[in-house]
Design an enzyme around this catalytic site. Structure first.
Site, short mmCIF file in Angstrom:
data_model
loop_
_atom_site.label_atom_id
_atom_site.label_comp_id
_atom_site.label_asym_id
_atom_site.label_seq_id
_atom_site.Cartn_x
_atom_site.Cartn_y
_atom_site.Cartn_z
N TYR A 114 107.38 17.95 -46.06
CA TYR A 114 106.18 17.30 -46.69
C TYR A 114 106.51 15.94 -47.42
O TYR A 114 106.31 15.04 -46.68
CB TYR A 114 104.59 18.02 -47.03
CG TYR A 114 103.96 17.41 -47.32
CD1 TYR A 114 103.41 16.21 -47.74
CD2 TYR A 114 103.09 16.57 -45.96
CE1 TYR A 114 102.00 15.24 -47.76
CE2 TYR A 114 101.73 16.61 -45.76
CZ TYR A 114 101.74 15.98 -47.22
OH TYR A 114 100.37 15.16 -47.25
N PRO A 164 99.79 13.66 -36.47
CA PRO A 164 99.55 12.93 -38.10
C PRO A 164 99.50 14.09 -38.62
O PRO A 164 99.76 13.97 -40.36
CB PRO A 164 98.20 11.89 -37.73
CG PRO A 164 97.21 13.09 -36.74
CD PRO A 164 98.46 12.89 -35.37
N TYR A 219 94.08 19.54 -46.90
CA TYR A 219 94.06 19.57 -45.41
C TYR A 219 92.79 21.09 -46.10
O TYR A 219 94.10 22.03 -46.00
CB TYR A 219 94.93 19.69 -45.34
CG TYR A 219 96.41 18.84 -45.09
CD1 TYR A 219 97.19 17.75 -46.39
CD2 TYR A 219 96.48 18.12 -43.89
CE1 TYR A 219 98.01 17.28 -46.09
CE2 TYR A 219 97.74 17.29 -44.13
CZ TYR A 219 98.07 16.28 -45.01
OH TYR A 219 99.08 15.26 -44.79
N LYS A 277 104.38 12.06 -41.17
CA LYS A 277 105.88 12.00 -40.78
C LYS A 277 105.50 10.13 -39.96
O LYS A 277 107.04 9.83 -39.93
CB LYS A 277 106.50 12.88 -39.65
CG LYS A 277 106.65 14.48 -40.78
CD LYS A 277 107.60 14.65 -42.16
CE LYS A 277 107.37 15.30 -42.89
NZ LYS A 277 107.09 14.79 -44.56
N HIS A 292 100.94 11.65 -55.35
CA HIS A 292 100.35 12.60 -55.62
C HIS A 292 101.17 13.73 -55.97
O HIS A 292 102.59 13.44 -55.10
CB HIS A 292 99.71 12.75 -54.21
CG HIS A 292 98.09 12.34 -54.12
ND1 HIS A 292 97.67 11.95 -52.94
CD2 HIS A 292 97.84 11.03 -54.44
CE1 HIS A 292 96.77 11.08 -53.85
NE2 HIS A 292 96.75 10.61 -54.33
C1 PHB Z 1 96.08 9.36 -44.24
O1 PHB Z 1 96.11 9.10 -45.32
O2 PHB Z 1 95.71 8.50 -43.41
C2 PHB Z 1 97.02 10.12 -43.33
C3 PHB Z 1 96.96 11.48 -44.62
C4 PHB Z 1 97.82 12.42 -43.98
C5 PHB Z 1 98.19 12.39 -43.07
C6 PHB Z 1 97.70 11.75 -42.03
C7 PHB Z 1 97.27 10.78 -42.15
O3 PHB Z 1 98.26 14.25 -42.85
#
Ligand code: PHB
Ligand code: APR
Length: 391
Positions: free
Chosen positions: A385, A293, A201, A297, A72
């Site tokens: 990120y 999460p 997000y 990271k 991505h």
């Molecule tokens: C996930 O795909 O499980 C995932 C993706 C982004 C995050 C946390 C978990 O910030």
């Protein structure tokens, strides 16, 4: 038994460390309290930084990752019913993230170790560490009814947050920093096609939500919940109703529904222990630090730790130099605190704080508008990120 490095825990940290050490001709034995099936089926996050993918590629572990992982080049921040793309690659000279589930990484690492003749002792319980202050520590453990011991030069504590390694450091010789969040994440796995090309997000008055993916047929979604809530309180239709509300967008975008085949609630905390060394014991990964999460990271920080530790152990064995080992803790703590801050910042900007007064939400919206309109602010997010350069 005898080995150079006794490794406690067959998570990403322990398995990758054993692999990197083998590449330096350094022997290790991994002790894992669970079975191979259990560790290869534990559902965890799935975002790999550029540096993690590069290291796995350089060390011959990325064949399946590069074939099945999803690269991505951006993420979307959604608030006020509007989506705002952060051009990760454009803002970081082409770096990107790869979405590839952690348990798939574990499968690849276990296979690579065993194919190379590496030793992973599964179902090893009652692990106890001895002589960490000496130059010849011993790891005691039980497999079935048999008690055994491993004489080693060093012990790597890669046994996660609830392991025995960190508690082996006397309380007076360590400092633990912790922040528990009053919210958690409700995570689901769904049989459905992707709802979006990139991760979303979403920051909404009702709380945070995240649209992630696992494959073209399995999607991963999360929404902020009360960590004390029960999965049973969330029948499928209530989950879809809540996700639709939090992910609402003026362009009529809707999340693709499907059969939900896994549900779970994840508590959230920021945690770091200092130092990460005690005599011949070196901590790495979740044994030493936990991030919420939101910044994706956790796994990447474990990888960064063991990269430094493997290099330092190689300096010891190949050149008899111990300065890198002596500086291991301060070296990795620099990146750990950077990632801890970034994960706390993302969490603070995107979640609804239950006791948050109205001005808190205004501050969050101002921060979100800044990050999605200021080139400098977006670059800061993108750099962190996709992952800062590994040592
Ligand atoms: C996930 O795909 O499980 C995932 C993706 C982004 C995050 C946390 C978990 O910030
Ligand atoms: N003895 C032996 N093994 C143990 C013990 C013990 N006493 N306690 C725990 N373990 C094992 C666990 O069963 C697990 O397989 O140690 C392993 C630790 O793995 P992780 O918790 O995955 O930790 P780490 O390798 O540091 O990876 C960090 O995992 O939790 C995610 O988000 C986190 O992505 C991050 C990554």
């Amino acid at each position: 038994m005898r080995t150079q490095v006794g490794i406690i825990g067959a998570g990403p940290a322990g398995l990758l460390l054993s692999h990197l050490l083998a590449q330096h001709g350094i022997s290790s034995i991994i002790l894992e309290s669970r079975s191979r099936e259990e560790i290869e089926s534990t559902i965890r996050a799935g975002v790999l930084e550029q540096g993690t993918v590069d290291l796995l590629t350089q060390t011959g572990l990325a064949e399946r990752l590069l074939r099945e992982g999803h690269v991505h080049h951006g993420i979307e921040l959604r608030f006020g019913n509007q989506g705002h793309r952060i051009d990760l690659s454009g803002l970081t000279d082409g770096k990107a993230i790869t979405v590839y589930a952690q348990h798939e990484v574990i499968k690849d690492l276990v296979k690579a170790r065993l194919d190379a003749g590496g030793q992973i002792l599964f179902d090893a319980t009652d692990v106890r560490l001895d002589g960490l202050e000496s130059t010849a520590p011993t790891v005691h453990f039980r497999q079935g009814t048999k008690f055994q011991s491993i004489a080693c030069d060093f012990v790597a504590g890669c046994d996660g947050f609830h392991g025995i390694s960190r508690p082996s450091i006397p309380a007076a010789l360590k400092t633990e920093y912790e922040r528990k969040y009053e919210f958690g994440w409700f995570g689901i796995l769904v049989e459905a096609p992707p709802s979006s090309k990139e991760l979303i997000y979403a920051s909404h008055e009702r709380g945070f939500a995240l649209v992630s993916t696992r494959s073209d047929t399995v999607q991963r979604l999360y929404f902020q919940c009360d960590p004390k809530d029960a999965v049973a309180n969330w029948p499928d239709e209530r989950i879809w109703e809540e996700l639709d509300l939090r992910l609402a967008s003026d362009d009529g975008w809707r999340v693709k529904q499907g059969r939900i085949f896994q549900k779970g609630i994840i508590a959230m905390r920021s945690f770091v222990v200092e130092p990460l060394q005690y005599g011949r014991l070196f901590l790495a990964g979740d044994a030493a630090h936990i991030v919420p999460p939101t910044g994706a990271k956790g796994l990447n920080l474990a990888v960064a730790d063991v990269k430094v530790l493997a290099q330092a152990l190689d300096r010891h064995y190949s050149a008899g130099h111990n300065e890198a080992l002596e500086r291991y803790s301060e070296t990795v703590l620099r990146r750990i605190w950077r990632s801890e801050h970034f994960s706390w910042w993302m969490t603070s900007m995107l979640h609804r704080f239950p006791d948050g007064d109205p001005i808190q939400r205004r501050f969050q919206l101002a921060e979100l508008r800044n990050v999605t309109t200021s080139h400098a602010a977006a670059t800061m997010l993108a750099e962190n990120y996709v992952g800062l350069p590994m040592v």
